[in-house]
Design a protein around this motif. Structure first.
Motif, PDB file in Angstrom:
ATOM      1  N   ARG A   1       0.833  -0.957  -0.145  1.00  0.00           N
ATOM      2  CA  ARG A   1       0.154   0.055   0.114  1.00  0.00           C
ATOM      3  C   ARG A   1       0.735   1.489  -0.121  1.00  0.00           C
ATOM      4  NH1 ARG A   1      -5.333   1.142   1.406  1.00  0.00           N
ATOM      5  NH2 ARG A   1      -5.861   3.147   1.949  1.00  0.00           N
ATOM      6  N   ARG A   2       1.996   1.196   0.752  1.00  0.00           N
ATOM      7  CA  ARG A   2       2.772   2.434   0.831  1.00  0.00           C
ATOM      8  C   ARG A   2       3.477   2.542  -0.498  1.00  0.00           C
ATOM      9  NH1 ARG A   2       4.066   0.503   6.157  1.00  0.00           N
ATOM     10  NH2 ARG A   2       5.634  -0.708   5.318  1.00  0.00           N
ATOM     11  N   ALA A   3       3.623   1.754  -1.350  1.00  0.00           N
ATOM     12  CA  ALA A   3       4.337   1.809  -2.734  1.00  0.00           C
ATOM     13  C   ALA A   3       3.394   2.629  -3.687  1.00  0.00           C
ATOM     14  CB  ALA A   3       4.519   0.373  -3.208  1.00  0.00           C
ATOM     15  N   PHE A   4       2.146   2.853  -3.528  1.00  0.00           N
ATOM     16  CA  PHE A   4       1.504   3.742  -4.253  1.00  0.00           C
ATOM     17  C   PHE A   4       1.605   5.140  -3.838  1.00  0.00           C
ATOM     18  CE2 PHE A   4      -0.596  -0.570  -4.478  1.00  0.00           C
ATOM     19  CZ  PHE A   4      -0.548  -0.780  -5.626  1.00  0.00           C
ATOM     20  N   ARG A   5       2.250   5.963  -4.715  1.00  0.00           N
ATOM     21  CA  ARG A   5       2.433   7.347  -4.105  1.00  0.00           C
ATOM     22  C   ARG A   5       1.407   8.414  -4.496  1.00  0.00           C
ATOM     23  NH1 ARG A   5       9.047   8.009  -6.052  1.00  0.00           N
ATOM     24  NH2 ARG A   5       9.712   6.226  -4.559  1.00  0.00           N
ATOM     25  N   SER A   6       0.742   8.144  -5.687  1.00  0.00           N
ATOM     26  CA  SER A   6      -0.196   9.130  -6.176  1.00  0.00           C
ATOM     27  C   SER A   6      -1.568   8.452  -6.411  1.00  0.00           C
ATOM     28  CB  SER A   6       0.366   9.911  -7.414  1.00  0.00           C
ATOM     29  OG  SER A   6      -0.629  10.676  -7.969  1.00  0.00           O
TER      30      SER A   6
ATOM     31  N   ASP B   1      -2.592   8.952 -10.137  1.00  0.00           N
ATOM     32  CA  ASP B   1      -1.972   8.167 -11.192  1.00  0.00           C
ATOM     33  C   ASP B   1      -2.985   6.596 -11.099  1.00  0.00           C
ATOM     34  OD1 ASP B   1      -0.034  10.124 -11.533  1.00  0.00           O
ATOM     35  OD2 ASP B   1       1.467   8.939 -10.382  1.00  0.00           O
ATOM     36  N   GLU B   2      -3.253   6.446 -10.063  1.00  0.00           N
ATOM     37  CA  GLU B   2      -4.091   5.184 -10.010  1.00  0.00           C
ATOM     38  C   GLU B   2      -5.329   5.410 -10.690  1.00  0.00           C
ATOM     39  OE1 GLU B   2      -2.521   2.159  -9.157  1.00  0.00           O
ATOM     40  OE2 GLU B   2      -0.633   3.357  -8.827  1.00  0.00           O
TER      41      GLU B   2
END
Length: 745
Positions: A196-201, A204-205
């Protein structure tokens, strides 16, 4: 110094610590035991392979909704799908009795035994999507079937039913709802914090989700799609059920794409596929290729198809320009293996190279057919600029100024309409006047005028020299697929050696006429330029590529009665000895009988391979029964048949597979290349030569084949190589350059 740097002198420099070492660096005294992982760990690992990002979870949910017969999908997204991902459909729903095992792994209604994978025709079939989501998110399912009196809501955790609130029963509860299914995925990856922490924005998703929804909205006709962010009133995508494919592309990708689309469709029973779609023409180009690829209605990716399409468009688009292509490819399910990727993003299918080549050739022909006019963006007059006519100097001479200092236009700067400059006009009608129509008809031969016209010579005059040749038509012959790596490497070598500019010239040329039959030179027009083409070399390149494309599926020219192989080889050997005696006087002739016997034994020994791959049939007794048919409508020069057979012995590398196929196909292409024939007026190197009726008929046949068979074929499928560019074509005139010369005169 050593104590300060704290150097370990016991172990050598650069040595790595082993993974199974203890904290002090010493290896363990006993090997570690192998244990089965906890089922919860196994399920989370599997979930991480299938659900990599929120867009993958949405893709699985959309495919399940379409499988359920939905005609409307409503998607709600919060924080890029990490906080909430909700999809509502109006499909058939889920029975209440099936809800307890809905989120268990490998539970599905679409597959019963492994053999069913060979004919799978639905999106989902493994029963892993909902199970994977339930292990990494809070999953809530609300569903109602047509026969149910109410809807049922169930919550899931780690694949099992879970209570909605602590202390409540985990059993499904009746609620009000409409027919269909609503699936809400909350707190995605809550149990996998590192993921979950790997998704920064979140934006973008959300963009990835919009892209995936748009792809399925274009492909799934008669299905309405809507997607919006949580808390917003307007939808990012809203497609109606009745919208056509072009309207869907216009709403999602813009009007600039939709206005430049060309539809295409092709199929081939040999490879078991049907392809249809929409592609932009030469007026549209962007910096990155947009490829909407669906194989058996499943959105997938294929780097091979993408590269082949980009290579197909390269002659038509400016440098760094790329197209928009929507391609729906339907392949026989027995030829496809979809169970090769956890997210089913990639698939494997048989005859990939042949199918890709067939599709790209069809798209190329479509682009060449519509590429009669292009739209270019031009720069208008800049603000503050002063326009001046190009012929100002001549206008000042022809129009005297008035006494008050004003010109004949009373001082106005309006630009008068003018016809286009003739030095930019391009002739595109091949029925216009040709070079041959400007020449005086030859009285001796009487066939120069007919050769320049578009009429085909009489059938009796075409095949006069080979009356015993007849085509063999086999209706029930099943084409064979080429799975040889060597042939695929040879095809790839041709594509890598392609000269893009020359390929475009051949794809859009206008045939002008044959200039010199003895030198085998023809003239073509490409744009505003005139080229001389060595059509013998061009035919050789084309025939070699035909041999690679139709490898293993050649037609045949059958001889009736069969020809004696050793007799043909003996004729070629006599000609070789005669040529050697004329050029190398004083040397002894080699043994003809021994050479003929050696070549004949080689061909008879390999007769099964020659017939299977090339259609060259030789009987065990040494009779030539048939030769390959490469170009229908054109009779190869039979006078070159003995030499062709003789050269197969020493000039074909029989010991290496790739070299064998390459050298054999080059010898076959050389055999098929049109031969040199006397000119129309009968003038030869030694003086006047009187042509007989057979030579005249052959000359008419070759001229007609060059203009009406070979050069039209060059337009459709010739990949011009760099070697052909170096010595096979010569630019002799440029319309703009000629206008500048005439202006100086």
């Amino acid at each position: 110094m050593t104590d300060a740097m704290d150097v370990d002198l016991d172990s050598p420099r650069g040595s790595k610590r082993k993974a199974d070492s203890l904290d002090d660096g010493t290896p363990p005294t006993h090997p570690r035991r192998i244990r089965a992982l906890d089922p919860d760990v196994v399920n989370k690992i599997a979930a991480g392979e299938i659900i990599v990002a929120p867009v993958h979870a949405l893709k699985e949910l959309m495919e399940n909704a379409v499988d359920a017969g939905s005609t409307s999908l409503e998607i709600l997204v919060k924080e890029g799908g990490l906080k909430l991902l909700q999809i509502t459909d109006n499909g058939s729903g889920i029975e209440k009795e099936d809800l307890p095992i809905l989120c268990e792994r490998f539970t599905t209604s679409k597959l019963q035994k492994f053999e069913d994978l060979q004919a799978i025709a639905t999106y989902g079939f493994r029963g892993e999507a909902l199970a994977s989501i339930s292990h990494i998110a809070h999953l809530t399912v609300t569903t109602k079937t047509k026969d149910s009196n109410c809807a049922w809501r169930a919550c899931y955790d780690s694949g099992r039913l879970a209570p909605a609130k602590p202390g409540q029963s985990p059993d499904p509860k009746p609620v009000a709802g409409r027919q269909g299914t609503q699936i809400a995925v909350e707190d995605l990856f809550y149990s996998v914090p590192n993921r979950r922490r790997a998704f920064r924005s979140a934006s973008d998703e959300y963009n990835k989700i919009i892209d995936m929804v748009g792809r399925y909205a274009v492909h799934c006709s008669n299905v309405a799609f809507s997607c919006k962010k949580h808390g917003e009133s307007s939808s990012s995508i809203a497609v109606q059920t009745s919208a056509s494919i072009v309207d869907r592309i216009r709403q999602i990708y813009g009007g600039s794409v939709a206005s430049e689309l060309v539809d295409f469709s092709t199929s081939d029973d040999r490879w078991g596929f049907k392809a249809a779609g929409l592609a932009t023409n030469a007026n549209y180009s962007v910096k990155k290729t947009t490829l909407l690829l669906f194989i058996n209605h499943r959105c997938v990716e294929s780097s091979n198809i993408r590269k082949a399409i980009e290579q197909t468009y390269s002659p038509f688009l400016p440098k760094s320009g790329h197209p928009f292509v929507y391609l729906s490819l339907e392949i026989d399910p027995r030829r496809v293996d979809v169970n090769v990727h956890p997210t089913k993003r990639e698939v494997n299918f048989l005859n990939e190279d042949e199918i890709i080549q067939a599709i790209c050739e069809h798209i190329r022909s479509k682009l060449a057919a519509v590429d009669t006019s292009r739209t270019f963006l031009t720069q208008t007059l800049l603000p503050g600029g002063v326009w001046s006519a190009p012929d100002t100097h001549q206008a000042s001479k022809s129009t005297p100024a008035k006494a008050d200092g004003s010109g004949s236009n009373n001082g106005s700067n309006r630009r008068t309409p003018s016809r286009p400059s003739e030095n930019n006009l391009v002739r595109t009608d091949t029925n216009l006047r040709k070079i041959t129509s400007m020449l005086a008809p030859a009285a001796a031969s009487g066939d120069a005028s007919s050769a320049g016209s578009g009429s085909r010579p009489p059938a009796a005059a075409q095949n006069t020299e080979m009356e015993t040749i007849e085509y063999e038509v086999v209706a029930d012959r099943t084409p064979t697929a080429c799975r040889l790596i060597s042939v695929r490497d040879l095809r790839a070598a041709v594509r890598d050696d392609m000269h893009h500019e020359l390929t475009e010239i051949f794809a859009n040329h206008s045939f002008v006429g044959i200039v010199d039959e003895q030198r085998r030179v023809a003239a073509i027009q490409g744009g505003v330029k005139l080229f001389l083409v060595d059509y013998a070399r061009a035919c050789f390149e084309y025939l070699y590529q035909v041999g690679l494309t139709d490898f293993g599926n050649f037609g045949v020219i059958r001889f009736s009665p069969p020809l004696d192989l050793q007799e043909l080889l003996g004729m070629a050997m006599e000609a070789e000895n005669a040529a050697a005696a004329a050029t190398k006087k004083g040397e002894d002739d080699f043994d003809e009988a021994e050479a003929v016997e050696l070549v004949a034994s080689q061909l008879i020994e390999r007769r099964e391979m020659l017939f299977e791959y090339f259609g060259l049939e030789i009987s065990p007794a040494g009779e030539l029964l048939s030769i390959p048919l490469m170009v229908k409508g054109y009779t190869p020069p039979i006078v070159k048949l003995p030499r062709f057979l003789l050269r197969l012995g020493p000039h074909v590398s029989w010991t290496d597979e790739k070299a064998c196929f390459e050298t054999f196909l080059k010898e076959l292409a050389t055999f098929y290349v049109p031969e040199r024939l006397p000119a129309a007026d009968g003038e030869g190197e030694d003086g006047e030569v009187e042509m007989d009726a057979e030579t005249k008929a052959r000359r008419n046949h070759v001229r007609w084949a060059v203009e009406h068979i070979f050069f039209p074929a060059f337009k459709a499928r010739l990949v011009a190589t760099n070697s052909l560019m170096r010595g096979g074509i010569l630019e002799v005139a440029n319309l703009k350059g000629l206008y500048r010369v005439f202006e100086r005169c």
